[in-house]
Design a protein around this motif. Sequence first.
Motif, PDB file in Angstrom:
ATOM      1  N   ASN A  44      44.666  39.660  42.919  1.00  0.00           N
ATOM      2  CA  ASN A  44      45.950  40.334  42.746  1.00  0.00           C
ATOM      3  C   ASN A  44      46.451  40.831  44.100  1.00  0.00           C
ATOM      4  OD1 ASN A  44      48.180  41.750  41.877  1.00  0.00           O
ATOM      5  ND2 ASN A  44      47.083  42.964  40.349  1.00  0.00           N
ATOM      6  N   SER A 182      51.715  38.306  36.576  1.00  0.00           N
ATOM      7  CA  SER A 182      51.745  39.216  35.438  1.00  0.00           C
ATOM      8  C   SER A 182      53.134  39.190  34.816  1.00  0.00           C
ATOM      9  CB  SER A 182      51.417  40.642  35.877  1.00  0.00           C
ATOM     10  OG  SER A 182      50.084  40.745  36.297  1.00  0.00           O
ATOM     11  N   GLY A 194      51.474  41.910  40.571  1.00  0.00           N
ATOM     12  CA  GLY A 194      50.720  41.058  39.663  1.00  0.00           C
ATOM     13  C   GLY A 194      50.746  39.590  40.003  1.00  0.00           C
TER      14      GLY A 194
END
Length: 286
Positions: A44, A182, A194
């Motif tokens: 990440n 994400s 993300g």
Amino acid sequence: MSRFLNDMAREIARLDLNVLRIAEVRRGGEAEELTLRPCGVCQNGYSVAKAFTAAAVGLAYDRGLIDPADHIADILRRFMPARYDERWEDMTIDHLLRHRPGFPSGYLDIDVADLNPVTGGDYLAFLFNTTLSFAPGAEYRYSDAAYYLLSRAVTERTGCALDDFLWRELLLPLGFREMAFSHCPRGYAMGATGLYTGSADTAKLARLYMDGGLWRGRRLLSKAWIDLSLEREYGFNRSGADGFAKGGMNGQLLMGLPDQDRAVAWHSFDAGDMKPLIDWVHAYRD
């Protein structure tokens, strides 16, 4: 393995930083990566994602689909409620790219808070029902809300999800190995955080910007967008004498170093104070 990466690994050990992987990309797109601690292929990058979202805006800009002067209310009009703060009409893509849309600092940060009970899972509706804290353009306040809106704007204008658009137009040509973003509960890439990538792949974006939008002779972004981005600090910030960088929570960093002809990226976790390492990288000479 390059001398630079070996020297950097020694400096990280001396500073006792929890850096997982380091990478550099030199002219011609030659990438090298050194893993310092056991970790997965992708990590990440947190807010390093913003540099990639800004690049996606650039891809749309080059295709005549988005301009920094465009108003977000015009792009996302069909999602807006009947009543909203009238200052939303003044908010532009430029304001979002430069963290000047009028939100308070840290707004819509999924890495800090569980937003679903507050938003009901609809982040865009939540934002449009927000009364802005400042007039758009008036104040710099760093927030993830700005880049989530950019994700939605790219999706609306291109007809393609942000991450799919990036894969097709940028990451596949750059030779990315893997990538994942994400998403909000409605399935849209967060844009602000993300982004999971490898360090060598991450560094390729800075190399692309250093080379004026060219990758191994192929134009992926216009030089006009690169110049505008670095001048206006869209996604990147100035770093050192002539460099640029984008950092992320827990010690992530992506750097372009024209004076060294080197792009650098690393992934970390709770690494501590990264300034000594950043200073070391800026001062490094082969």
